[in-house]
Write a protein that holds these residues in place. Structure first.
Motif, PDB file in Angstrom:
ATOM      1  N   GLN A  25      11.021 -24.523 -28.007  1.00 41.06           N
ATOM      2  CA  GLN A  25      10.104 -23.613 -28.562  1.00 41.06           C
ATOM      3  C   GLN A  25      10.853 -22.276 -28.298  1.00 41.06           C
ATOM      4  O   GLN A  25      10.571 -21.393 -29.302  1.00 41.06           O
ATOM      5  CB  GLN A  25       8.842 -23.742 -27.806  1.00 41.06           C
ATOM      6  N   ARG A  85      -1.223 -31.419 -28.790  1.00 37.12           N
ATOM      7  CA  ARG A  85       0.229 -31.170 -29.093  1.00 37.12           C
ATOM      8  C   ARG A  85       0.533 -31.904 -30.627  1.00 37.12           C
ATOM      9  O   ARG A  85       0.082 -32.801 -30.750  1.00 37.12           O
ATOM     10  CB  ARG A  85       0.879 -31.751 -28.111  1.00 37.12           C
ATOM     11  N   ALA A 143      -3.460 -36.736 -27.249  1.00 33.09           N
ATOM     12  CA  ALA A 143      -2.564 -35.916 -27.551  1.00 33.09           C
ATOM     13  C   ALA A 143      -2.656 -34.469 -26.940  1.00 33.09           C
ATOM     14  O   ALA A 143      -1.730 -33.631 -26.878  1.00 33.09           O
ATOM     15  CB  ALA A 143      -2.610 -35.833 -28.763  1.00 33.09           C
ATOM     16  N   ARG A 144      -3.815 -34.062 -26.459  1.00 29.87           N
ATOM     17  CA  ARG A 144      -3.988 -32.891 -25.843  1.00 29.87           C
ATOM     18  C   ARG A 144      -3.767 -31.825 -26.981  1.00 29.87           C
ATOM     19  O   ARG A 144      -3.079 -30.620 -26.577  1.00 29.87           O
ATOM     20  CB  ARG A 144      -3.359 -32.645 -24.630  1.00 29.87           C
ATOM     21  N   SER A 178      10.320 -29.462 -24.370  1.00 29.26           N
ATOM     22  CA  SER A 178       9.664 -28.951 -25.423  1.00 29.26           C
ATOM     23  C   SER A 178       9.641 -27.367 -25.265  1.00 29.26           C
ATOM     24  O   SER A 178       9.420 -26.631 -26.446  1.00 29.26           O
ATOM     25  CB  SER A 178       8.025 -29.525 -25.314  1.00 29.26           C
ATOM     26  N   HIS A 179       9.411 -26.883 -23.946  1.00 27.57           N
ATOM     27  CA  HIS A 179       9.402 -25.513 -23.957  1.00 27.57           C
ATOM     28  C   HIS A 179      10.674 -24.825 -24.333  1.00 27.57           C
ATOM     29  O   HIS A 179      10.704 -23.655 -25.042  1.00 27.57           O
ATOM     30  CB  HIS A 179       9.045 -25.195 -22.369  1.00 27.57           C
ATOM     31  N   SER A 193       8.006 -31.693 -20.779  1.00 27.92           N
ATOM     32  CA  SER A 193       7.463 -30.391 -20.978  1.00 27.92           C
ATOM     33  C   SER A 193       8.722 -29.259 -20.937  1.00 27.92           C
ATOM     34  O   SER A 193       8.515 -28.325 -21.946  1.00 27.92           O
ATOM     35  CB  SER A 193       6.567 -30.062 -19.994  1.00 27.92           C
ATOM     36  N   THR A 234       5.751 -30.150 -35.449  1.00 28.44           N
ATOM     37  CA  THR A 234       6.452 -30.458 -33.891  1.00 28.44           C
ATOM     38  C   THR A 234       7.588 -29.852 -33.771  1.00 28.44           C
ATOM     39  O   THR A 234       8.593 -29.710 -34.825  1.00 28.44           O
ATOM     40  CB  THR A 234       6.719 -31.929 -33.936  1.00 28.44           C
ATOM     41  N   TYR A 239       0.728 -26.249 -38.481  1.00 26.86           N
ATOM     42  CA  TYR A 239      -0.269 -26.989 -37.630  1.00 26.86           C
ATOM     43  C   TYR A 239      -1.781 -26.595 -38.112  1.00 26.86           C
ATOM     44  O   TYR A 239      -2.604 -27.321 -38.002  1.00 26.86           O
ATOM     45  CB  TYR A 239       0.096 -26.396 -36.310  1.00 26.86           C
TER      46      TYR A 239
END
Length: 211
Positions: A78, A145, A142-143, A74-75, A71, A205, A93
C-alpha cells in the motif's frame, strides 16, 4: 527435524513472501529474520533446550507469525502504490460495496414483496437467506479487506447458482408462478451482481509492484 532444518524452512518461507518486493526491502527482511533465528537457536541451546523442542519452537513461531507477515506485506504494498493506482482501488472498493448492497437489498425486497421461487410464501425462498448468510459470514471473516471480500462475494455468487440448481431439482420450474426463464433469469441476475462485486473487490486488492 533438527533446529537447522526448521530454520531453513522458515528462511524459505521468508524468501517466498518477499520474492516480488523491491530487492533492498526483501534482502533487509531476510537478513533480519536470519539474524533473529540465529540468536534464537543460540539462546535456546545455551539454556540446555533439546534440539527437538527447539525445532518445534521455531516452527510454532513461524505459524504464529503468519498473520503478521501478511499484514507487513500488505502494508508495504500500500505504501509503494502510485497515487493514481490507490485512487482506482478506492473507487473499485466503493463500487464493489454499492453493487453488493444493491444485490442484497434487492434480493431481500424480492423475498419480502413477491417471493422468488414458486408461489408467494414458498419455503424454498428460505434458501436465499442462506445465500445472504454466506455473504455476511464471509464479510465478517474477511474483516472488510478487499481480497477476503472478493472471495466472500464469489462464494455468495456460487451459493446463488446452487439455489437455482436445487430449485430445478425440486421441480419448482413447474410451478404456475415460476417459469424456467424466470427462475434462470432471476438467479442469473443475482449471481452476476455478486460476481461483479467480487471482481471489483479483486480490482481493489493491493497487488505486488515490481522494482
Amino acid at each position: 527435524m533438527t533446529p537447522e532444518r526448521a530454520a531453513a524452512l522458515v528462511g524459505r518461507w521468508v524468501r517466498f513472501y518477499t520474492r516480488d518486493l523491491p530487492t533492498p526491502i526483501a534482502e533487509r527482511r531476510i537478513a533480519e529474520l536470519d539474524a533473529d533465528l540465529h540468536d534464537h537457536l543460540a539462546h535456546e541451546r545455551a539454556t540446555g533446550t533439546g534440539d527437538s523442542r527447539i525445532a518445534l519452537g521455531v516452527l510454532s513461531r513461524m505459524l504464529r507469525g503468519l498473520p503478521a507477515d501478511y499484514s507487513w506485506r500488505s502494508h508495504l504494498f500500500q505504501i509503494h502504490l502510485p497515487e493514481n493506482v490507490m485512487k482506482k482501488q478506492k473507487t473499485a472498493y466503493r463500487s464493489a460495496v454499492v453493487v453488493a448492497l444493491f444485490a442484497a437489498l434487492t434480493l431481500l425486497w424480492g423475498l419480502g414483496a413477491v417471493g422468488l421461487i414458486g408461489v408467494e410464501g414458498d419455503r424454498a425462498d428460505l434458501m436465499y437467506l442462506g445465500v445472504l448468510a454466506v455473504g455476511v459470514v464471509g464479510t465478517l471473516a474477511a474483516r472488510f479487506r478487499p481480497a477476503g471480500m472478493s472471495r466472500a462475494l464469489l462464494a455468495t455468487a456460487a451459493a446463488t447458482a446452487v439455489v437455482a440448481v436445487i430449485a430445478f431439482a425440486l421441480g419448482k420450474h413447474h410451478s404456475p408462478a415460476t417459469s424456467v426463464l424466470e427462475l434462470l433469469g432471476l438467479n442469473a441476475f443475482f449471481t452476476t451482481l455478486f460476481a461483479a462485486s467480487a471482481y471489483l473487490f479483486h480490482q481493489a486488492t493491493p497487488h505486488p509492484t515490481h522494482p
